[in-house]
Design an enzyme around this catalytic site. Structure first.
Site, PDB file in Angstrom:
ATOM      1  CB  SER A 176      -8.742  18.894  -6.960  1.00 27.05           C
ATOM      2  OG  SER A 176      -7.719  17.920  -6.799  1.00 27.05           O
ATOM      3  CD1 TRP A 179     -12.525  24.463  -4.570  1.00 23.75           C
ATOM      4  CD2 TRP A 179     -12.955  22.583  -3.431  1.00 23.75           C
ATOM      5  NE1 TRP A 179     -13.870  24.418  -4.344  1.00 23.75           N
ATOM      6  CE2 TRP A 179     -14.171  23.278  -3.643  1.00 23.75           C
ATOM      7  CE3 TRP A 179     -12.983  21.379  -2.730  1.00 23.75           C
ATOM      8  CZ2 TRP A 179     -15.396  22.792  -3.194  1.00 23.75           C
ATOM      9  CZ3 TRP A 179     -14.194  20.895  -2.270  1.00 23.75           C
ATOM     10  CH2 TRP A 179     -15.390  21.593  -2.497  1.00 23.75           C
ATOM     11  CG  HIS A 180     -10.654  19.353  -0.502  1.00 24.82           C
ATOM     12  ND1 HIS A 180     -10.235  19.000  -1.768  1.00 24.82           N
ATOM     13  CD2 HIS A 180     -11.876  18.781  -0.346  1.00 24.82           C
ATOM     14  CE1 HIS A 180     -11.151  18.249  -2.344  1.00 24.82           C
ATOM     15  NE2 HIS A 180     -12.155  18.097  -1.514  1.00 24.82           N
ATOM     16  N   GLY A 181      -8.426  23.157   1.226  1.00 25.60           N
ATOM     17  CA  GLY A 181      -7.821  23.919   2.306  1.00 25.60           C
ATOM     18  C   GLY A 181      -6.352  24.205   2.056  1.00 25.60           C
TER      19      GLY A 181
END
Length: 328
Positions: A176, A179-181
């Site tokens: 997770s 997933w943001h970067g």
């Protein structure tokens, strides 16, 4: 669900514009049947949609966009500020990202209602959570449930004993973060939440507050609830420092200065008012994120909507910032 042979309906599901960019992440089981079935105009549904759009605009335009320049300046120049101001910067960002993202979700859900569609809730007052398990049932619900169904359960979920489950939990939170970067700051953010979640899972406390609301049937929380909310928010804010920082070294230096130079903030106090006003509003709305229950008195409801509309118009265009989650 059974696969559809209607390409137009399937394409409409994939390209459904209100939630296409930043969620909520809808499942075919919820949205596709609504597309396939004939819809009729529903006055109450449309009114509720307009309420959500207005409140979402208030979150984004008034709260998030007002706090953004203050948080940006503090994080960009953290070396020049005292520890108290750095705490303010972290708190401002926590409200900014929540209002920015949940504001978009409210607008998307409200817009969908105008077309006769019901999307899933994406945020349910996460900063009133009493532990990190409850926080993740209230924060970015569509993404966390997606990770649960398409990653955690395929990995084995809670089957195979505690240790395998703990391994799966760490994988979920680390993914997770990624997933943001592709930045170590996001990995650390996920790791912190994993470390906070694991003890709750190990002692079977992660689902302690399922189906309950803080201070239910009461005006104010109990001392125990107040402390639990405060402790949970404290760790969530620390994790946000990593999420917001440009790199991992800046994040550690920022946090080090937060604790090494603890004192009352000497500047950037103007944003405190926005946070307090928003907290008060959220507290009165905490039982229903769809704004169905605001007050039984029509005059109170009308004044509330006028308050929101007035401030949206007043602040619109004063500070313009992109939605944070557009970058992910």
């Amino acid at each position: 669900m059974k696969a559809t042979s209607d390409f137009i309906s399937f394409a409409s599901f994939v390209a459904f514009f209100p939630q296409l960019v930043a969620g909520p992440i809808e499942r075919a089981t919820n949205l596709l049947p609504q597309i396939l079935n004939r819809r009729k105009f529903d006055y109450q549904q449309s009114v509720q949609g307009l309420r959500l759009i207005l409140y979402g605009m208030f979150k984004k335009v008034v709260i998030a966009d007002s706090l953004a320049p203050r948080a940006n300046d503090i994080f960009a120049n953290y070396q020049d500020y005292d520890g108290g101001t750095l705490w303010l910067g972290a708190i401002y960002f926590s409200f900014q990202i929540y209002c920015d993202f949940s504001g978009y979700s409210d607008i998307a859900i409200g817009t969908s209602k105008l077309f006769g569609f019901e999307l899933m809730s994406n945020f349910k007052f996460p900063y009133f959570s009493r532990n990190i398990g409850e926080f993740w049932r209230r924060w970015h619900i569509s993404l966390s449930t997606w990770f649960r169904d398409y990653l955690y359960i395929p990995l084995g979920g809670s089957k195979g004993g505690k240790w395998k489950s703990l391994k799966n939990i760490f994988i979920i939170f680390l993914v997770s973060g990624l997933w943001h970067g592709a930045n170590w700051t996001f990995v650390m953010w996920g790791l912190i939440h994993a470390i906070l979640y694991v003890p709750l899972f190990y002692f079977n406390l992660n689902r302690k507050y399922v189906g309950s609301i803080v201070a239910e049937n009461k005006f104010i929380p109990s001392l125990k609830e107040f402390i639990e909310i405060g402790v949970t928010y404290f760790f969530v804010v620390l994790a946000w420092v990593f999420f917001r920082s440009d790199n991992i070294s800046n994040a550690f230096l920022y946090i080090q200065k937060m604790f090494a130079e603890i004192q009352l903030p000497s500047s950037k106090l103007q944003g405190v008012g926005y946070c307090l006003i928003f907290l008060i509003i959220e507290w009165f709305l905490r039982k229903d994120e769809r704004l169905s229950i605001i007050s039984k008195y029509k005059t109170v409801r009308v004044l509330f909507y006028i308050f929101l509309l007035f401030h949206v118009v007043q602040y619109f265009g004063v500070v313009q910032t992109d939605f944070i989650y557009f970058q992910f």
